[in-house]
Write a protein that holds these residues in place. Structure first.
Motif, PDB file in Angstrom:
ATOM      1  N   GLU A 248      50.659  56.243  52.235  1.00  0.00           N
ATOM      2  CA  GLU A 248      51.423  55.957  51.026  1.00  0.00           C
ATOM      3  C   GLU A 248      50.682  56.497  49.810  1.00  0.00           C
ATOM      4  O   GLU A 248      49.578  56.081  49.498  1.00  0.00           O
ATOM      5  N   ARG A 249      51.303  57.420  49.129  1.00  0.00           N
ATOM      6  CA  ARG A 249      50.673  58.055  47.965  1.00  0.00           C
ATOM      7  C   ARG A 249      50.405  57.051  46.845  1.00  0.00           C
ATOM      8  O   ARG A 249      49.398  57.132  46.163  1.00  0.00           O
ATOM      9  N   LYS A 250      51.304  56.113  46.646  1.00  0.00           N
ATOM     10  CA  LYS A 250      51.159  55.153  45.541  1.00  0.00           C
ATOM     11  C   LYS A 250      49.879  54.346  45.689  1.00  0.00           C
ATOM     12  O   LYS A 250      49.142  54.154  44.720  1.00  0.00           O
ATOM     13  N   THR A 251      49.581  53.882  46.874  1.00  0.00           N
ATOM     14  CA  THR A 251      48.377  53.083  47.094  1.00  0.00           C
ATOM     15  C   THR A 251      47.125  53.899  46.809  1.00  0.00           C
ATOM     16  O   THR A 251      46.209  53.439  46.137  1.00  0.00           O
ATOM     17  N   LEU A 252      47.108  55.133  47.312  1.00  0.00           N
ATOM     18  CA  LEU A 252      45.956  56.003  47.060  1.00  0.00           C
ATOM     19  C   LEU A 252      45.815  56.320  45.569  1.00  0.00           C
ATOM     20  O   LEU A 252      44.712  56.304  45.021  1.00  0.00           O
ATOM     21  N   THR A 253      46.925  56.573  44.919  1.00  0.00           N
ATOM     22  CA  THR A 253      46.897  56.860  43.482  1.00  0.00           C
ATOM     23  C   THR A 253      46.365  55.658  42.707  1.00  0.00           C
ATOM     24  O   THR A 253      45.564  55.817  41.780  1.00  0.00           O
ATOM     25  N   ASP A 254      46.795  54.459  43.096  1.00  0.00           N
ATOM     26  CA  ASP A 254      46.303  53.241  42.427  1.00  0.00           C
ATOM     27  C   ASP A 254      44.787  53.110  42.565  1.00  0.00           C
ATOM     28  O   ASP A 254      44.099  52.749  41.612  1.00  0.00           O
ATOM     29  N   VAL A 255      44.264  53.400  43.748  1.00  0.00           N
ATOM     30  CA  VAL A 255      42.817  53.309  43.972  1.00  0.00           C
ATOM     31  C   VAL A 255      42.088  54.335  43.111  1.00  0.00           C
ATOM     32  O   VAL A 255      41.095  54.020  42.444  1.00  0.00           O
ATOM     33  N   ILE A 256      42.590  55.550  43.097  1.00  0.00           N
ATOM     34  CA  ILE A 256      41.943  56.621  42.327  1.00  0.00           C
ATOM     35  C   ILE A 256      41.975  56.296  40.831  1.00  0.00           C
ATOM     36  O   ILE A 256      40.971  56.447  40.129  1.00  0.00           O
ATOM     37  N   GLU A 257      43.118  55.818  40.338  1.00  0.00           N
ATOM     38  CA  GLU A 257      43.233  55.484  38.911  1.00  0.00           C
ATOM     39  C   GLU A 257      42.343  54.297  38.543  1.00  0.00           C
ATOM     40  O   GLU A 257      41.712  54.297  37.482  1.00  0.00           O
ATOM     41  N   ALA A 258      42.301  53.291  39.397  1.00  0.00           N
ATOM     42  CA  ALA A 258      41.449  52.124  39.124  1.00  0.00           C
ATOM     43  C   ALA A 258      39.984  52.532  39.086  1.00  0.00           C
ATOM     44  O   ALA A 258      39.220  52.065  38.232  1.00  0.00           O
ATOM     45  N   ARG A 259      39.599  53.400  39.998  1.00  0.00           N
ATOM     46  CA  ARG A 259      38.214  53.882  40.024  1.00  0.00           C
ATOM     47  C   ARG A 259      37.889  54.640  38.741  1.00  0.00           C
ATOM     48  O   ARG A 259      36.834  54.446  38.136  1.00  0.00           O
ATOM     49  N   ALA A 260      38.798  55.506  38.304  1.00  0.00           N
ATOM     50  CA  ALA A 260      38.573  56.277  37.074  1.00  0.00           C
ATOM     51  C   ALA A 260      38.442  55.348  35.868  1.00  0.00           C
ATOM     52  O   ALA A 260      37.565  55.538  35.016  1.00  0.00           O
ATOM     53  N   LYS A 261      39.284  54.343  35.814  1.00  0.00           N
ATOM     54  CA  LYS A 261      39.226  53.390  34.694  1.00  0.00           C
ATOM     55  C   LYS A 261      37.914  52.607  34.722  1.00  0.00           C
ATOM     56  O   LYS A 261      37.279  52.395  33.691  1.00  0.00           O
ATOM     57  N   ALA A 262      37.508  52.190  35.899  1.00  0.00           N
ATOM     58  CA  ALA A 262      36.276  51.397  36.026  1.00  0.00           C
ATOM     59  C   ALA A 262      35.045  52.202  35.641  1.00  0.00           C
ATOM     60  O   ALA A 262      34.126  51.675  35.025  1.00  0.00           O
ATOM     61  N   THR A 263      35.031  53.478  35.982  1.00  0.00           N
ATOM     62  CA  THR A 263      33.859  54.286  35.653  1.00  0.00           C
ATOM     63  C   THR A 263      33.826  54.677  34.183  1.00  0.00           C
ATOM     64  O   THR A 263      32.801  55.107  33.682  1.00  0.00           O
ATOM     65  N   SER A 264      34.952  54.509  33.483  1.00  0.00           N
ATOM     66  CA  SER A 264      34.977  54.856  32.055  1.00  0.00           C
ATOM     67  C   SER A 264      34.454  53.720  31.175  1.00  0.00           C
ATOM     68  O   SER A 264      34.172  53.923  30.008  1.00  0.00           O
ATOM     69  N   VAL A 265      34.316  52.520  31.726  1.00  0.00           N
ATOM     70  CA  VAL A 265      33.824  51.379  30.952  1.00  0.00           C
ATOM     71  C   VAL A 265      32.310  51.296  31.099  1.00  0.00           C
ATOM     72  O   VAL A 265      31.795  51.075  32.191  1.00  0.00           O
ATOM     73  N   ASN A 266      31.603  51.512  30.000  1.00  0.00           N
ATOM     74  CA  ASN A 266      30.143  51.450  30.003  1.00  0.00           C
ATOM     75  C   ASN A 266      29.681  50.367  29.043  1.00  0.00           C
ATOM     76  O   ASN A 266      30.268  50.182  27.980  1.00  0.00           O
ATOM     77  N   ILE A 267      28.623  49.683  29.423  1.00  0.00           N
ATOM     78  CA  ILE A 267      28.060  48.629  28.583  1.00  0.00           C
ATOM     79  C   ILE A 267      26.603  48.958  28.309  1.00  0.00           C
ATOM     80  O   ILE A 267      25.845  49.259  29.228  1.00  0.00           O
ATOM     81  N   ASP A 268      26.236  48.885  27.035  1.00  0.00           N
ATOM     82  CA  ASP A 268      24.844  49.064  26.636  1.00  0.00           C
ATOM     83  C   ASP A 268      24.103  47.772  26.984  1.00  0.00           C
ATOM     84  O   ASP A 268      24.412  46.714  26.434  1.00  0.00           O
ATOM     85  N   ALA A 269      23.155  47.860  27.881  1.00  0.00           N
ATOM     86  CA  ALA A 269      22.462  46.660  28.375  1.00  0.00           C
ATOM     87  C   ALA A 269      21.724  45.911  27.268  1.00  0.00           C
ATOM     88  O   ALA A 269      21.517  44.709  27.376  1.00  0.00           O
TER      89      ALA A 269
END
Length: 196
Positions: free
Chosen positions: A68-89
């Motif tokens: 199912e393309r939708k499930t794979l797309t959701d995983v890829i998009e969630a991963r991209a969003k998660a890696t874009s959030v950075n926190i200064d320790a």
């Protein structure tokens, strides 16, 4: 004259003891602050490991199943969003942790849907690469939980230290660090459905 010298020496000794004592309090605060920073870095490292594994998981799933393309797309998009959030320790705030948590929660949710959906594909379940990646993801999720727990322990130690008396007088420049909290609704068990 002798009495005056003794009094001056006593005053100087008390002042020196006070100065060294305040240095000790400051130094301990620096150590505890760095422990929090290190613990946060370990949380981020654990999530980075998961994000790295997701790419391999998606490639394996794509190559092994007409999926199912939708499930794979959701995983890829969630991963991209998660890696874009950075926190200064050095400047962790409750808001930044919440933003980070929301992004990571999206990854967890998308991965859960992916792994449940995979049950429909017997050839994928037999794929050794997929099984190894699934084990790695499980191990990584446990590592993430451990890293979060250690971060919260370091935050607790730091927050207690800076609020205790008389430390509070010497450490007025230090602010409490936020803890990593459970995701909204984490107190309720998720229902797993197999829609065959």
């Amino acid at each position: 004259m002798k009495k005056t010298i003794i009094i001056i020496v006593a005053i100087v000794a008390v002042v020196l003891i006070g100065v060294f004592w305040s240095f000790s309090i400051q130094n301990n605060a620096v150590v505890k602050d760095e422990n929090v920073t290190e613990a946060w870095a370990n949380v981020e490292t654990s999530y980075q490991r998961r994000n790295d594994l997701i790419g391999n998981l998606v490639k394996t799933v794509q190559g092994a199943a007409d999926f199912e393309r939708k499930t794979l797309t959701d995983v890829i998009e969630a991963r991209a969003k998660a890696t874009s959030v950075n926190i200064d320790a050095s400047n962790i705030t409750p808001e930044s942790i919440q933003q980070f948590q929301q992004a990571q929660s999206g990854v967890s949710s998308a991965l859960s849907r992916l792994l449940v959906s995979v049950e429909r594909y017997p050839e994928l379940k037999a794929n050794q690469n997929f099984l190894k990646l699934q084990d790695e993801l499980t191990s990584t999720e446990n590592t993430i939980m451990t890293a979060r727990t250690r971060y919260n322990a370091a935050v607790k130690d730091f927050n207690i230290y800076i609020q205790k008396m008389p430390n509070k007088f010497f450490l007025s420049g230090y602010e409490k660090k936020p803890s990593y909290k459970a995701d909204e609704g984490a107190d309720k068990a998720k229902e797993v459905e197999f829609n065959f």
